[in-house]
Design an enzyme around this catalytic site. Sequence first.
Site, PDB file in Angstrom:
ATOM      1  CG  PHE A 195      -3.799  -3.521  -7.489  1.00  0.00           C
ATOM      2  CD1 PHE A 195      -3.487  -2.234  -7.133  1.00  0.00           C
ATOM      3  CD2 PHE A 195      -3.147  -4.077  -8.601  1.00  0.00           C
ATOM      4  CE1 PHE A 195      -2.542  -1.504  -7.844  1.00  0.00           C
ATOM      5  CE2 PHE A 195      -2.207  -3.360  -9.317  1.00  0.00           C
ATOM      6  CZ  PHE A 195      -1.916  -2.075  -8.934  1.00  0.00           C
ATOM      7  CD  GLU A 196      -0.611  -4.344  -3.110  1.00  0.00           C
ATOM      8  OE1 GLU A 196      -0.610  -4.765  -1.944  1.00  0.00           O
ATOM      9  OE2 GLU A 196       0.018  -4.879  -4.035  1.00  0.00           O
ATOM     10  N   GLY A 197      -5.900  -4.210  -1.547  1.00  0.00           N
ATOM     11  CA  GLY A 197      -7.027  -3.871  -0.661  1.00  0.00           C
ATOM     12  C   GLY A 197      -7.787  -2.717  -1.281  1.00  0.00           C
ATOM     13  NE  ARG A 245      -3.673  -2.345   2.143  1.00  0.00           N
ATOM     14  CZ  ARG A 245      -4.177  -3.135   3.065  1.00  0.00           C
ATOM     15  NH1 ARG A 245      -3.855  -2.982   4.329  1.00  0.00           N
ATOM     16  NH2 ARG A 245      -5.027  -4.081   2.721  1.00  0.00           N
TER      17      ARG A 245
END
Lengths: 256, 590
Positions: B400-402, B262
């Site tokens: 993406f990445e949460g 993140r």
Amino acid sequence: MNIYVLVKRTFDTEEKIVVSGGHIQEDGAEFIINPYDEYAIEEAIQVRDAHGGEVTVITMGDEEAEKQLRTALAMGADKAVLINTEDVEDLDQFSAAHILAEYLKDKEADLILAGNVAIDGGSGQVGPRVAELLGINYVTTITNLEINGDTVAIKRDVEGDTEELETKLPLLVTAQQGLNEPRYPSLPGIMKAKKKPLEELELDDLDIDEDDVEAKTETVEIYLPPKKEAGKVLQGDLQDQVKELVGLLRTEAKVI
Amino acid sequence: MSQAVKGGAFLIEDLTADRVFTPEDFSDEQKMIAKTTEDYVKNSVLPVVENLEHHEFEHSVRLLKEAGELGLLAADIPEEYDGLGLDKVSSALIAEKMSVAGGFSITHGAHVGIGSLPIVLFGNEEQKKKYLPYSATAEKIFAYALTEPGSGSDALGAKTSAKLNAAGTHYVLNGEKQWITNAGFADVFVVYAKIDGEQFTAFIVEKDFPGVSVGAEEKKMGIKSSSTRTLILEDAEVPVENLLGEVGRGHVIAFNILNIGRYKLGVGTVGGAKRALELSISYANQRQQFKTPLSSFNLTKQKLATMASKLYATESLIYRTVGYFEDRMNELSEEAQKDGKEIAAAIAEYAIECSINKVVGSEVLDYIADEAVQLHGGYGFMQEYEVERIYRDSRINRIFEGTNEINRMIVPGTFLKKAMKGELPLLQQAMKLQEELLMMMPEEVGDEPLAKEKVLVKNAKKIGLLAAGLAAQRFGAKLDAEQEVLVNIANIANNVFAMESALLRSEKALEKVGAEKAAQKILYTEIYCQEAFEEIEKYAKDTLLAAVDGDNQRMMLSALRKLTRNTPYNLVTKKREASVKLIDAEKYVV
């Protein structure tokens, strides 16, 4: 082989030049190694890698120029020398050549490389003047360099044509575009550059008196080139167009 | 180097400008590393972007090897494993400059980041020795396999299973991992699977192990220059020594790699946004309509200034976070730096900041990419123009990445967790504030530069505390379900962190070079703080309305009005003023 490279710190080619109060504004501008000097550094490194020896990069200026020297060290040069000329008011090609030659005279350099011109001053004089003062051969605007013993085969750019010649070391050459493709400093190179020697010299250390290197030229005025204006397309019969063109060249452009 | 700041402390404590890292603090070496990365992208990657966009991935492999030769893959790998062990700032600068390469930056990021870092941080000595030297040179290319068709945000819901074979020599893995970056050419995958269907564990899986294969290339909206495929595990045999970390502790690795991902994603958005802004300004200077360059129209000036001020705040908050990590890692002893648990704790400390970096970075990039297309008009819709690709490439960053939604939940959730554990005096401060508000008098604002912004940031923090405190009081342990409220609180936190980061950076510059030379930074800060503060007011109001009723609601709304009272600037003139330097320089300048 004892190799020296003459390097100048110049404005970034992408920088916009602002003139104010008769001077070029340097505030906030980005500086780089003069692009032609990058060819010289790259060639020096390649010659060293092929023939052994040591590459020393030299520049003149204030402490800011250390950044360009560090970049050259990161590319692969072995040592750097900064000749501090901060206190000298006016320097020109004469002064620069004199100072550099004083530094180089007892260094027994086999090969000295410089850029063909600096993109700021653009005189192309410093290299040849240094060679002249040192009493060694020089070849300008080279595009290829091959060393065999102390014989050097060179190709040089002459207004778009190529001239081939042969000469001997010790030698000074100035680099033209096309000589090579300068590498960018690798990260390991950048980290190593921190530990490489960077010597700083004052004019006193070279036994140079400021008066002796005073500029021989005087800058009368600095101004930007005129803004490019929209062109004019002439129309009508060819004969009339020619007449109009000649008329404009006389009355408007005043070139004939 | 300064003493490391506590994660999440920004909402409660004030920080002095000398404690934050700013882009003005880059060393000469760091700038040189940035320049090498820029030159590499410009001269090596961009000329083949079209080929990469058409999935000619032989270029990706070649380019990664070239990057390896330059040291661009070795920043985070310690020297004893043939890496460079660089500082976090250098590593961030590489990521920022690399992002101009579009989808290829995802290839690079997956390789050096989520692909290799699990081994760097959590691998044992043998694993590090065996794999990391290959990562630094790209002799082997790395990838990361967490997501499955049925588990995205719910990472721990993975179905992929692992079972120790009878001989006890291999784990046998079965399952499918979806949307795996670099899968088309990767040699090594970090894969998560549940041992006996229960214990979530990480494994290092090589492409050539029996039972490992990949699916067809996915057809994506953007980042087409990167390879994305399914990783298929059919009785895949993974030697027991390739178990990464500890049995049943895969989540520690997964969550911390997500945190790093993140934070790195945020860094990347800065580079992409700078490129989009630069393209926009240069186009606006060139393109004439009604015999006037677009950049001479006031609306264009306004757009450019808004884009740049958002970018300034984002860049400030991201490098502030980079500085946090640098300080925290420097505090760890050499031994601790080899200890996965210590490292995990150091990273987890800044989970809130990592989520904010991701959310703010991706949304600002999206905003700027969108405006960049708009400023290009019809040409921006055409594929010959780089902004068209930037617009498509940008979109995935919010997912993406949460997802940004998940990351928004993480921010207040982590605040509360830290408060419960006594790590942050959130609740005490919130109580104190409620008393203070009853007798609060409006503050006199001085007229020195940034005086007003200091007050806005101070009050923004109070508003954040008020909102979070009231929500916690009202919903208690059930706050988890009040996602709308949580998102409001997250938005306040995002804006507070961004405002304060811009302010501290400008203050630091002001102290160092004076008001004249810091003028552009001050302008951005004034613009950003005013606009962010207005948003905060709205989010806070929504939160109060949901969390308090009756008389108390009226009282709290009146307290909010006191906290938001200020004399705003005329942003029309501020933005025209800020646009001058941008238009002149034809790029993002501070």
